[in-house]
Write an enzyme that holds these catalytic residues in place. Structure first.
Site, short mmCIF file in Angstrom:
data_model
loop_
_atom_site.label_atom_id
_atom_site.label_comp_id
_atom_site.label_asym_id
_atom_site.label_seq_id
_atom_site.Cartn_x
_atom_site.Cartn_y
_atom_site.Cartn_z
N LEU A 113 0.84 -1.20 0.00
CA LEU A 113 0.00 0.00 0.00
C LEU A 113 0.87 1.25 0.00
CD1 LEU A 113 -2.83 -1.15 2.45
CD2 LEU A 113 -2.82 -1.23 -0.05
N SER A 116 6.60 2.96 1.48
CA SER A 116 7.86 3.63 1.15
C SER A 116 7.62 5.00 0.53
CB SER A 116 8.73 2.75 0.24
OG SER A 116 8.03 2.41 -0.92
N ASP A 160 2.68 6.40 -7.17
CA ASP A 160 2.46 6.30 -5.73
C ASP A 160 2.74 7.64 -5.06
OD1 ASP A 160 2.10 3.71 -6.41
OD2 ASP A 160 3.94 2.97 -5.49
#
Ligand code: GLA
Length: 370
Positions: A113, A116, A160
């Site tokens: 998810l 990082s 992300d």
């Protein structure tokens, strides 16, 4: 007189990708969303030139002197991410002062998810916020991607970091990864819920396998560029697949082409509040990741495919980089309890692992907690 110590708290969410997997580094459209779970950091100034990084969930802590060079070291474990960000900010001449940062996370460990990216975006944001007022969140996402690519060595795209920087509650983000144009698409679920299905499979191969897929995509693009002027693989068309002789490379390109079409159809479906079509596209996306991009494996296939068969489920697919991590499913609210029960049982029978299932909420991007 020295400056008084100040303490502030910041939060960066995890993310799911609703559809458009492995398209960001291929220059395509992706549809991620930020979650309401994520990482919180408490930042306290120090009067010296040291930065101390702690975690409430990991025993390792790290102290650095800002005068010393910062290098990647596997022994530094989770602290490599904030260290990479500090290193990059200093390289780009941003002011970074002595401080202590304590991180605590409620994202499930190693679940894909994007913890990082969350810790990178959080660290960059909180450090910059001390001295800069107008931070471009798109630029900040790019800086954190660069840290992943150059400091950590993961050849990821920008999805992300972008979703975590620019998330908006109850909205998905339609992001064009070639130019970072984006728009918010309301994610209206009516009586359905977005469930996160955590496989609990360790993602040990993620870095090497991910980078392998990236180079296979690069290879497909290189082959097609011999006869066309496309700039990235997401611009390729079906007839061009015949130019790729290697079966593996051809399958990778086919995923990129079909997934790009699915993102466009999925956005149309959301705009018409047609969740059934959205669910069918999720299922097709999973099949493509399984057969053409080959990034799923027994655990993710069992989770998604068993979920797809259950009452009240409109669609299910693996989300994120792959090789473990989480799947997502759209499930009617009245069916959730039975869905959880049956899926947990079937998943354990097939894999020996206990999955975890959460109802997810779509939240905002990185912010200060006041
Ligand atoms: C990981 C990467 C992203 C993206 C996804 C797959 O999460 O960090 O850049 O490529 O995998 O869509």
């Amino acid at each position: 007189m020295s400056n008084p110590t100040t303490t502030k708290t910041y939060f960066a969410p995890g993310r799911v990708n609703l559809i458009g997997e492995h398209l960001d580094y291929n220059g395509g459209l992706v549809l991620p969303a930020a979650l309401t779970i994520g990482i919180t950091a408490t930042y306290t100034t120090r009067p010296d030139n040291k930065i101390i990084l702690h975690s409430a969930t990991h025993p390792l802590q790290k102290e650095i002197d800002l005068a010393d060079p910062i290098i990647f070291d596997p022994k530094n474990d989770w602290t490599n991410y904030p260290l990479g960000v500090i290193n990059q900010l200093i390289k780009e001449n941003h002011f970074v002062g002595g401080c202590e940062i304590v991180y605590s996370s409620n994202l499930p460990e190693g679940s894909g998810l994007s913890s990082s990216a969350a810790i990178e975006v959080l660290t960059a944001y909180l450090l910059l916020k001390q001295t800069e007022q107008n931070i471009s969140l798109s630029w900040l996402a790019g800086l954190c991607k660069q840290v992943e690519n150059e400091f950590v060595g993961m050849q990821c795209g920008i999805m992300d970091q972008f979703a975590i920087a620019r998330g908006k509650a109850e909205n998905a983000i339609l992001l064009n990864c070639t130019n970072l144009d984006y728009s918010y698409i309301p994610f209206e679920l009516n009586n359905y819920r977005l469930l996160i299905l955590n496989s609990k499979k360790p993602r040990s191969l993620i870095h090497s396998k991910y980078n392998e897929r990236k180079s296979e995509s690069d290879e497909a693009l290189r082959i097609l560029q011999a006869t066309s002027s496309i700039q990235n693989l997401c611009e390729a068309s079906f007839p061009q697949l015949d130019l790729i002789l290697d079966e593996t490379i051809k399958k990778r390109a086919r995923h990129v082409i079909t997934e790009s079409l699915r993102v466009k159809e999925a956005v149309k479906a959301l705009r018409f509040n047609d969740l059934s079509t959205f669910g069918r596209l999720m299922n097709a996306s999973h099949t493509s990741m399984k057969n053409d991009y080959e990034i799923t494996g027994l655990e993710m296939d069992t989770l998604a495919e068993e979920a797809q068969k259950l009452k009240g489920c409109l669609g299910a697919r693996m989300t994120g980089g792959g090789f473990g991590g989480c799947a997502i499913a759209l499930v009617h609210e009245d069916a959730i309890s039975e869905f959880n029960h049956i899926l947990t049982f079937k998943y354990h029978a097939a894999t020996g692992l206990n999955c975890e299932i959460y109802v997810s909420e779509i939240g905002n991007g990185v912010e200060e907690k006041l």
